[in-house]
Design a protein around this motif. Structure first.
Motif, PDB file in Angstrom:
ATOM      1  N   GLU A  48       9.712  36.943 -14.267  1.00  0.00           N
ATOM      2  CA  GLU A  48      10.422  35.818 -14.882  1.00  0.00           C
ATOM      3  C   GLU A  48       9.456  34.746 -15.374  1.00  0.00           C
ATOM      4  O   GLU A  48       9.658  34.159 -16.442  1.00  0.00           O
ATOM      5  CB  GLU A  48      11.421  35.213 -13.892  1.00  0.00           C
ATOM      6  CG  GLU A  48      12.606  36.111 -13.634  1.00  0.00           C
ATOM      7  CD  GLU A  48      13.579  35.539 -12.617  1.00  0.00           C
ATOM      8  OE1 GLU A  48      14.786  35.752 -12.827  1.00  0.00           O
ATOM      9  OE2 GLU A  48      13.155  34.887 -11.644  1.00  0.00           O
ATOM     10  N   ALA A  49       8.398  34.489 -14.618  1.00  0.00           N
ATOM     11  CA  ALA A  49       7.419  33.474 -15.017  1.00  0.00           C
ATOM     12  C   ALA A  49       6.706  33.854 -16.314  1.00  0.00           C
ATOM     13  O   ALA A  49       6.299  32.985 -17.082  1.00  0.00           O
ATOM     14  CB  ALA A  49       6.404  33.246 -13.894  1.00  0.00           C
ATOM     15  N   PHE A  50       6.568  35.154 -16.571  1.00  0.00           N
ATOM     16  CA  PHE A  50       5.973  35.620 -17.826  1.00  0.00           C
ATOM     17  C   PHE A  50       6.968  35.564 -18.985  1.00  0.00           C
ATOM     18  O   PHE A  50       6.617  35.831 -20.114  1.00  0.00           O
ATOM     19  CB  PHE A  50       5.455  37.056 -17.689  1.00  0.00           C
ATOM     20  CG  PHE A  50       4.067  37.168 -17.147  1.00  0.00           C
ATOM     21  CD1 PHE A  50       2.974  36.765 -17.905  1.00  0.00           C
ATOM     22  CD2 PHE A  50       3.846  37.672 -15.887  1.00  0.00           C
ATOM     23  CE1 PHE A  50       1.690  36.871 -17.419  1.00  0.00           C
ATOM     24  CE2 PHE A  50       2.553  37.791 -15.378  1.00  0.00           C
ATOM     25  CZ  PHE A  50       1.479  37.390 -16.144  1.00  0.00           C
ATOM     26  N   GLY A  51       8.239  35.253 -18.692  1.00  0.00           N
ATOM     27  CA  GLY A  51       9.252  35.174 -19.737  1.00  0.00           C
ATOM     28  C   GLY A  51      10.099  36.420 -19.851  1.00  0.00           C
ATOM     29  O   GLY A  51      10.824  36.601 -20.825  1.00  0.00           O
ATOM     30  N   GLY A  52      10.013  37.292 -18.852  1.00  0.00           N
ATOM     31  CA  GLY A  52      10.791  38.523 -18.862  1.00  0.00           C
ATOM     32  C   GLY A  52      12.087  38.378 -18.089  1.00  0.00           C
ATOM     33  O   GLY A  52      12.253  37.459 -17.290  1.00  0.00           O
ATOM     34  N   LYS A  53      12.981  39.318 -18.349  1.00  0.00           N
ATOM     35  CA  LYS A  53      14.252  39.346 -17.638  1.00  0.00           C
ATOM     36  C   LYS A  53      14.077  40.190 -16.379  1.00  0.00           C
ATOM     37  O   LYS A  53      13.504  41.282 -16.417  1.00  0.00           O
ATOM     38  CB  LYS A  53      15.334  39.961 -18.530  1.00  0.00           C
ATOM     39  CG  LYS A  53      16.696  39.921 -17.912  1.00  0.00           C
ATOM     40  CD  LYS A  53      17.762  40.449 -18.870  1.00  0.00           C
ATOM     41  CE  LYS A  53      19.105  40.338 -18.174  1.00  0.00           C
ATOM     42  NZ  LYS A  53      19.923  41.481 -18.337  1.00  0.00           N
ATOM     43  N   ARG A  54      14.585  39.694 -15.282  1.00  0.00           N
ATOM     44  CA  ARG A  54      14.508  40.388 -13.992  1.00  0.00           C
ATOM     45  C   ARG A  54      15.223  41.746 -14.106  1.00  0.00           C
ATOM     46  O   ARG A  54      16.427  41.784 -14.328  1.00  0.00           O
ATOM     47  CB  ARG A  54      15.185  39.508 -12.952  1.00  0.00           C
ATOM     48  CG  ARG A  54      15.048  39.966 -11.541  1.00  0.00           C
ATOM     49  CD  ARG A  54      15.795  39.016 -10.618  1.00  0.00           C
ATOM     50  NE  ARG A  54      15.030  37.819 -10.346  1.00  0.00           N
ATOM     51  CZ  ARG A  54      14.606  37.471  -9.142  1.00  0.00           C
ATOM     52  NH1 ARG A  54      14.902  38.205  -8.099  1.00  0.00           N
ATOM     53  NH2 ARG A  54      13.906  36.378  -8.982  1.00  0.00           N
ATOM     54  N   PRO A  55      14.500  42.875 -13.940  1.00  0.00           N
ATOM     55  CA  PRO A  55      15.119  44.190 -14.111  1.00  0.00           C
ATOM     56  C   PRO A  55      15.930  44.658 -12.900  1.00  0.00           C
ATOM     57  O   PRO A  55      16.680  45.613 -12.991  1.00  0.00           O
ATOM     58  CB  PRO A  55      13.931  45.114 -14.348  1.00  0.00           C
ATOM     59  CG  PRO A  55      12.801  44.432 -13.674  1.00  0.00           C
ATOM     60  CD  PRO A  55      13.061  42.965 -13.759  1.00  0.00           C
TER      61      PRO A  55
ATOM     62  N   ASP B 103       3.488  35.251 -26.542  1.00  0.00           N
ATOM     63  CA  ASP B 103       3.939  33.864 -26.458  1.00  0.00           C
ATOM     64  C   ASP B 103       4.616  33.659 -25.098  1.00  0.00           C
ATOM     65  O   ASP B 103       4.023  33.959 -24.080  1.00  0.00           O
ATOM     66  CB  ASP B 103       4.850  33.508 -27.632  1.00  0.00           C
ATOM     67  CG  ASP B 103       4.145  33.690 -28.972  1.00  0.00           C
ATOM     68  OD1 ASP B 103       2.948  33.349 -29.056  1.00  0.00           O
ATOM     69  OD2 ASP B 103       4.785  34.182 -29.919  1.00  0.00           O
ATOM     70  N   ASP B 104       5.837  33.201 -25.083  1.00  0.00           N
ATOM     71  CA  ASP B 104       6.531  32.954 -23.816  1.00  0.00           C
ATOM     72  C   ASP B 104       7.654  33.948 -23.568  1.00  0.00           C
ATOM     73  O   ASP B 104       8.599  33.668 -22.840  1.00  0.00           O
ATOM     74  CB  ASP B 104       7.100  31.521 -23.798  1.00  0.00           C
ATOM     75  CG  ASP B 104       6.003  30.480 -23.709  1.00  0.00           C
ATOM     76  OD1 ASP B 104       4.954  30.781 -23.097  1.00  0.00           O
ATOM     77  OD2 ASP B 104       6.172  29.375 -24.256  1.00  0.00           O
ATOM     78  N   LYS B 105       7.535  35.138 -24.153  1.00  0.00           N
ATOM     79  CA  LYS B 105       8.549  36.171 -23.981  1.00  0.00           C
ATOM     80  C   LYS B 105       7.869  37.459 -23.519  1.00  0.00           C
ATOM     81  O   LYS B 105       6.735  37.748 -23.883  1.00  0.00           O
ATOM     82  CB  LYS B 105       9.285  36.426 -25.286  1.00  0.00           C
ATOM     83  CG  LYS B 105      10.007  35.210 -25.816  1.00  0.00           C
ATOM     84  CD  LYS B 105      11.212  35.613 -26.598  1.00  0.00           C
ATOM     85  CE  LYS B 105      11.800  34.386 -27.236  1.00  0.00           C
ATOM     86  NZ  LYS B 105      12.951  33.887 -26.756  1.00  0.00           N
ATOM     87  N   ALA B 106       8.601  38.221 -22.726  1.00  0.00           N
ATOM     88  CA  ALA B 106       8.067  39.490 -22.233  1.00  0.00           C
ATOM     89  C   ALA B 106       9.138  40.565 -22.280  1.00  0.00           C
ATOM     90  O   ALA B 106      10.270  40.340 -21.865  1.00  0.00           O
ATOM     91  CB  ALA B 106       7.556  39.327 -20.806  1.00  0.00           C
ATOM     92  N   ARG B 107       8.763  41.717 -22.829  1.00  0.00           N
ATOM     93  CA  ARG B 107       9.620  42.906 -22.735  1.00  0.00           C
ATOM     94  C   ARG B 107       9.231  43.604 -21.440  1.00  0.00           C
ATOM     95  O   ARG B 107       8.043  43.769 -21.157  1.00  0.00           O
ATOM     96  CB  ARG B 107       9.388  43.842 -23.906  1.00  0.00           C
ATOM     97  CG  ARG B 107      10.011  43.355 -25.204  1.00  0.00           C
ATOM     98  CD  ARG B 107       9.772  44.337 -26.303  1.00  0.00           C
ATOM     99  NE  ARG B 107       8.334  44.660 -26.299  1.00  0.00           N
ATOM    100  CZ  ARG B 107       7.779  45.741 -26.802  1.00  0.00           C
ATOM    101  NH1 ARG B 107       8.498  46.635 -27.402  1.00  0.00           N
ATOM    102  NH2 ARG B 107       6.488  45.947 -26.739  1.00  0.00           N
ATOM    103  N   VAL B 108      10.217  44.017 -20.680  1.00  0.00           N
ATOM    104  CA  VAL B 108       9.965  44.575 -19.354  1.00  0.00           C
ATOM    105  C   VAL B 108      10.479  46.008 -19.277  1.00  0.00           C
ATOM    106  O   VAL B 108      11.611  46.293 -19.659  1.00  0.00           O
ATOM    107  CB  VAL B 108      10.670  43.731 -18.262  1.00  0.00           C
ATOM    108  CG1 VAL B 108      10.388  44.289 -16.877  1.00  0.00           C
ATOM    109  CG2 VAL B 108      10.271  42.269 -18.360  1.00  0.00           C
ATOM    110  N   LYS B 109       9.629  46.889 -18.768  1.00  0.00           N
ATOM    111  CA  LYS B 109      10.027  48.262 -18.470  1.00  0.00           C
ATOM    112  C   LYS B 109       9.785  48.491 -16.981  1.00  0.00           C
ATOM    113  O   LYS B 109       8.744  48.119 -16.454  1.00  0.00           O
ATOM    114  CB  LYS B 109       9.205  49.269 -19.273  1.00  0.00           C
ATOM    115  CG  LYS B 109       9.459  49.219 -20.757  1.00  0.00           C
ATOM    116  CD  LYS B 109       8.608  50.246 -21.464  1.00  0.00           C
ATOM    117  CE  LYS B 109       8.766  50.129 -22.969  1.00  0.00           C
ATOM    118  NZ  LYS B 109       7.844  51.021 -23.667  1.00  0.00           N
TER     119      LYS B 109
END
Length: 166
Positions: free
Chosen positions: A124-131, A150-156
């Motif tokens: 979340e701190a990296f800007g990702g959604k908690r999976p 930037d302030d968004k993260a794609r999470v796998k």
């Protein structure tokens, strides 16, 4: 001539921003710890944990890391040992970790070893959604790959090694 110079400068800045590479961040919880001494606040990995650390190395064998980040505990360092990364840096809190990665490792590939109560918060701190809603004390087999820009993260999210939830 001034307009041309201004146009070229702005074009360069725009293209640099557009083509900036995403930072690849892998986040993993430390492997299984030795629970034989409940008073030990900094235990080593258990035999099962050492096997999982080897599984992590096999899972990530094609990934070339520029740097690794670990808490100061033995179990997080030992989880990363089999990856043979030249530079492992201790971190104390999420904010300083995120700031350091964004400032010094933009466009690079890094791995972070954390704990069941910090892994999802780091995402979340990296800007990702908690999976996942949460990680339990028994969740050792999850690994998260973030592509941060930037302030968004794609999470796998994936699992490696012996499945912990049979």
């Amino acid at each position: 001539m001034k307009k041309l110079a201004l146009f070229l400068s702005l074009s360069f800045l725009f293209s640099t921003a557009v083509f900036a590479q995403a930072t690849q961040v892998w986040i993993v919880r430390h492997a299984e710890k030795d629970k034989s001494n409940p008073q030990d606040n900094d235990p080593n990995l258990s035999e099962e944990g050492r096997i999982r650390a080897g599984d992590l190395a096999r899972y990530l064998k094609k990934v070339k890391f520029d740097v690794a980040f670990s808490t100061s505990y033995k179990r997080t360092h030992q989880t990363l040992d089999s990856l043979v990364i030249q530079k492992v840096i201790d971190y104390k809190d999420a904010k300083s970790l995120i700031d350091s990665i964004k400032k010094n490792y933009e466009g690079k590939t890094v791995i972070v070893a954390g704990h069941s109560n910090t892994v999802l918060e780091l995402i979340e701190a990296f800007g990702g959604k908690r999976p996942k809603e949460m990680l339990t004390d028994d969740d050792y087999d999850y690994i998260f790959h973030l592509s941060v820009k930037d302030d968004k993260a794609r999470v796998k999210m994936d699992q490696y090694g012996r499945p912990h939830h049979l």
